[in-house]
Design a protein around this motif. Sequence first.
Motif, PDB file in Angstrom:
ATOM      1  N   SER A 151     -51.440  18.493 -26.307  1.00  0.00           N
ATOM      2  CA  SER A 151     -51.934  17.398 -27.131  1.00  0.00           C
ATOM      3  C   SER A 151     -51.089  16.146 -26.958  1.00  0.00           C
ATOM      4  O   SER A 151     -51.468  15.081 -27.423  1.00  0.00           O
ATOM      5  N   GLY A 152     -49.924  16.289 -26.347  1.00  0.00           N
ATOM      6  CA  GLY A 152     -49.012  15.168 -26.223  1.00  0.00           C
ATOM      7  C   GLY A 152     -48.009  15.096 -27.345  1.00  0.00           C
ATOM      8  O   GLY A 152     -47.137  14.238 -27.354  1.00  0.00           O
ATOM      9  N   GLY A 153     -48.115  16.004 -28.310  1.00  0.00           N
ATOM     10  CA  GLY A 153     -47.195  16.026 -29.437  1.00  0.00           C
ATOM     11  C   GLY A 153     -45.947  16.851 -29.144  1.00  0.00           C
ATOM     12  O   GLY A 153     -45.776  17.404 -28.049  1.00  0.00           O
ATOM     13  N   VAL A 154     -45.098  16.941 -30.124  1.00  0.00           N
ATOM     14  CA  VAL A 154     -43.824  17.643 -29.997  1.00  0.00           C
ATOM     15  C   VAL A 154     -44.032  19.120 -29.680  1.00  0.00           C
ATOM     16  O   VAL A 154     -43.330  19.684 -28.836  1.00  0.00           O
ATOM     17  N   ASP A 155     -45.001  19.763 -30.345  1.00  0.00           N
ATOM     18  CA  ASP A 155     -45.215  21.205 -30.137  1.00  0.00           C
ATOM     19  C   ASP A 155     -45.603  21.525 -28.704  1.00  0.00           C
ATOM     20  O   ASP A 155     -45.066  22.453 -28.090  1.00  0.00           O
ATOM     21  N   SER A 156     -46.542  20.758 -28.154  1.00  0.00           N
ATOM     22  CA  SER A 156     -46.953  21.050 -26.779  1.00  0.00           C
ATOM     23  C   SER A 156     -45.886  20.633 -25.772  1.00  0.00           C
ATOM     24  O   SER A 156     -45.742  21.268 -24.726  1.00  0.00           O
ATOM     25  N   ALA A 157     -45.106  19.594 -26.086  1.00  0.00           N
ATOM     26  CA  ALA A 157     -43.986  19.232 -25.207  1.00  0.00           C
ATOM     27  C   ALA A 157     -42.962  20.367 -25.171  1.00  0.00           C
ATOM     28  O   ALA A 157     -42.423  20.703 -24.109  1.00  0.00           O
ATOM     29  N   ALA A 158     -42.714  20.968 -26.331  1.00  0.00           N
ATOM     30  CA  ALA A 158     -41.797  22.111 -26.398  1.00  0.00           C
ATOM     31  C   ALA A 158     -42.326  23.277 -25.570  1.00  0.00           C
ATOM     32  O   ALA A 158     -41.542  23.998 -24.933  1.00  0.00           O
ATOM     33  N   LEU A 159     -43.647  23.464 -25.570  1.00  0.00           N
ATOM     34  CA  LEU A 159     -44.243  24.542 -24.761  1.00  0.00           C
ATOM     35  C   LEU A 159     -43.917  24.364 -23.282  1.00  0.00           C
ATOM     36  O   LEU A 159     -43.614  25.341 -22.591  1.00  0.00           O
ATOM     37  N   ILE A 160     -44.022  23.136 -22.794  1.00  0.00           N
ATOM     38  CA  ILE A 160     -43.729  22.893 -21.379  1.00  0.00           C
ATOM     39  C   ILE A 160     -42.308  23.325 -21.057  1.00  0.00           C
ATOM     40  O   ILE A 160     -42.073  24.086 -20.108  1.00  0.00           O
ATOM     41  N   ALA A 161     -41.357  22.878 -21.862  1.00  0.00           N
ATOM     42  CA  ALA A 161     -39.946  23.227 -21.630  1.00  0.00           C
ATOM     43  C   ALA A 161     -39.735  24.736 -21.734  1.00  0.00           C
ATOM     44  O   ALA A 161     -39.003  25.325 -20.932  1.00  0.00           O
ATOM     45  N   PHE A 162     -40.381  25.362 -22.706  1.00  0.00           N
ATOM     46  CA  PHE A 162     -40.252  26.810 -22.915  1.00  0.00           C
ATOM     47  C   PHE A 162     -40.665  27.585 -21.664  1.00  0.00           C
ATOM     48  O   PHE A 162     -39.921  28.429 -21.169  1.00  0.00           O
TER      49      PHE A 162
ATOM     50  N   VAL B 275     -35.913  18.158 -24.738  1.00  0.00           N
ATOM     51  CA  VAL B 275     -37.306  17.745 -24.590  1.00  0.00           C
ATOM     52  C   VAL B 275     -37.383  16.245 -24.907  1.00  0.00           C
ATOM     53  O   VAL B 275     -36.852  15.806 -25.930  1.00  0.00           O
ATOM     54  N   PRO B 276     -38.020  15.455 -24.075  1.00  0.00           N
ATOM     55  CA  PRO B 276     -38.085  14.004 -24.291  1.00  0.00           C
ATOM     56  C   PRO B 276     -39.103  13.648 -25.388  1.00  0.00           C
ATOM     57  O   PRO B 276     -40.200  13.157 -25.102  1.00  0.00           O
ATOM     58  N   ILE B 277     -38.722  13.876 -26.623  1.00  0.00           N
ATOM     59  CA  ILE B 277     -39.662  13.642 -27.727  1.00  0.00           C
ATOM     60  C   ILE B 277     -40.044  12.175 -27.875  1.00  0.00           C
ATOM     61  O   ILE B 277     -41.080  11.866 -28.459  1.00  0.00           O
ATOM     62  N   ASP B 278     -39.245  11.287 -27.326  1.00  0.00           N
ATOM     63  CA  ASP B 278     -39.553   9.864 -27.419  1.00  0.00           C
ATOM     64  C   ASP B 278     -40.827   9.488 -26.665  1.00  0.00           C
ATOM     65  O   ASP B 278     -41.421   8.444 -26.934  1.00  0.00           O
ATOM     66  N   ILE B 279     -41.302  10.336 -25.755  1.00  0.00           N
ATOM     67  CA  ILE B 279     -42.544  10.035 -25.039  1.00  0.00           C
ATOM     68  C   ILE B 279     -43.739  10.798 -25.599  1.00  0.00           C
ATOM     69  O   ILE B 279     -44.836  10.688 -25.075  1.00  0.00           O
ATOM     70  N   THR B 280     -43.519  11.566 -26.676  1.00  0.00           N
ATOM     71  CA  THR B 280     -44.631  12.293 -27.297  1.00  0.00           C
ATOM     72  C   THR B 280     -45.383  11.364 -28.243  1.00  0.00           C
ATOM     73  O   THR B 280     -44.904  10.295 -28.606  1.00  0.00           O
ATOM     74  N   PHE B 281     -46.565  11.803 -28.656  1.00  0.00           N
ATOM     75  CA  PHE B 281     -47.390  11.033 -29.590  1.00  0.00           C
ATOM     76  C   PHE B 281     -47.840  11.957 -30.698  1.00  0.00           C
ATOM     77  O   PHE B 281     -48.415  13.008 -30.440  1.00  0.00           O
ATOM     78  N   SER B 282     -47.580  11.550 -31.950  1.00  0.00           N
ATOM     79  CA  SER B 282     -47.871  12.415 -33.096  1.00  0.00           C
ATOM     80  C   SER B 282     -48.608  11.664 -34.191  1.00  0.00           C
ATOM     81  O   SER B 282     -48.054  11.355 -35.234  1.00  0.00           O
ATOM     82  N   CYS B 283     -49.858  11.362 -33.963  1.00  0.00           N
ATOM     83  CA  CYS B 283     -50.694  10.736 -34.989  1.00  0.00           C
ATOM     84  C   CYS B 283     -52.096  11.309 -34.856  1.00  0.00           C
ATOM     85  O   CYS B 283     -52.577  11.520 -33.749  1.00  0.00           O
TER      86      CYS B 283
ATOM     87  N   ARG C 286     -53.261  10.935 -24.623  1.00  0.00           N
ATOM     88  CA  ARG C 286     -53.367  10.913 -23.161  1.00  0.00           C
ATOM     89  C   ARG C 286     -52.145  10.250 -22.526  1.00  0.00           C
ATOM     90  O   ARG C 286     -51.608  10.740 -21.532  1.00  0.00           O
ATOM     91  N   ARG C 287     -51.704   9.121 -23.100  1.00  0.00           N
ATOM     92  CA  ARG C 287     -50.493   8.471 -22.584  1.00  0.00           C
ATOM     93  C   ARG C 287     -49.310   9.436 -22.619  1.00  0.00           C
ATOM     94  O   ARG C 287     -48.553   9.541 -21.659  1.00  0.00           O
ATOM     95  N   ALA C 288     -49.168  10.147 -23.732  1.00  0.00           N
ATOM     96  CA  ALA C 288     -48.048  11.075 -23.883  1.00  0.00           C
ATOM     97  C   ALA C 288     -48.165  12.248 -22.919  1.00  0.00           C
ATOM     98  O   ALA C 288     -47.178  12.646 -22.288  1.00  0.00           O
ATOM     99  N   VAL C 289     -49.358  12.807 -22.790  1.00  0.00           N
ATOM    100  CA  VAL C 289     -49.560  13.951 -21.893  1.00  0.00           C
ATOM    101  C   VAL C 289     -49.268  13.548 -20.444  1.00  0.00           C
ATOM    102  O   VAL C 289     -48.618  14.285 -19.705  1.00  0.00           O
ATOM    103  N   LEU C 290     -49.731  12.369 -20.037  1.00  0.00           N
ATOM    104  CA  LEU C 290     -49.454  11.901 -18.673  1.00  0.00           C
ATOM    105  C   LEU C 290     -47.954  11.710 -18.464  1.00  0.00           C
ATOM    106  O   LEU C 290     -47.415  12.080 -17.415  1.00  0.00           O
ATOM    107  N   ALA C 291     -47.279  11.149 -19.465  1.00  0.00           N
ATOM    108  CA  ALA C 291     -45.829  10.945 -19.353  1.00  0.00           C
ATOM    109  C   ALA C 291     -45.092  12.280 -19.297  1.00  0.00           C
ATOM    110  O   ALA C 291     -44.142  12.445 -18.516  1.00  0.00           O
ATOM    111  N   LEU C 292     -45.521  13.247 -20.109  1.00  0.00           N
ATOM    112  CA  LEU C 292     -44.885  14.569 -20.089  1.00  0.00           C
ATOM    113  C   LEU C 292     -45.124  15.277 -18.753  1.00  0.00           C
ATOM    114  O   LEU C 292     -44.215  15.896 -18.195  1.00  0.00           O
ATOM    115  N   ALA C 293     -46.347  15.187 -18.243  1.00  0.00           N
ATOM    116  CA  ALA C 293     -46.659  15.815 -16.953  1.00  0.00           C
ATOM    117  C   ALA C 293     -45.804  15.213 -15.851  1.00  0.00           C
ATOM    118  O   ALA C 293     -45.289  15.935 -14.988  1.00  0.00           O
TER     119      ALA C 293
END
Length: 191
Positions: free
Chosen positions: A13-24, A156-164, A48-55
């Motif tokens: 989703s681009g949020g903190v939880d899914s970003a943590a999944l990638i690192a996990f 985990v680079p939480i600064d690039i996640t999106f949570s709204c 989408r911006r966050a997911v692209l940045a995380l990818a």
Amino acid sequence: MLQSEAQVNLLLSGGVDSAALIAFYLSRGSTVRGVHYNYNQPSFEGERRAVLALAQHYSISLKTIDLGLKIACTQGEYHCRNATLLLASASILPTKQSRFSIGIHAGTPYYDCSKEFLKDIQRIFNGYFSGSVQVEAPFIEFTKKDIFKYCKNAKVPIDITFSCERRGDIPCGECPSCLDRRALDESLGNL
């Protein structure tokens, strides 16, 4: 249950939880493929911006899929969202011996974020795929604070996640995801 197979499909989703999944999963040597859905949610552009940045940050493959429908939302709860996204993923991605993972966690009041949901959706997948497709949720017993701690420890680079949940440009600051994010920002200094 987590399998030892090399590839996993993550619902992102681009949020903190899914970003943590990638690192996990990367920390366990898995090959990660991200999947992000457009179901006409107000937060799609920010997600989408966050997911692209995380990818890009994690060098993982990413597939963005337009479902062509709008998942109904009442009082902040999207009806059948996690089931819809998991079933859509299994219906369009290669499924022979596949794994799908979702960043649900403890402390949320929604059925599709519960252990019961995981058991039920796995039973449905077993019916369709005779046990060859697994659904995983490695943070199902984590609280949001536990996930935040994990993110800090795993860098985990939480600064690039999106949570709204309400807007796709600038977070509204009032929805449950924004309130969780504010708590994260306040607590990170105390961890």
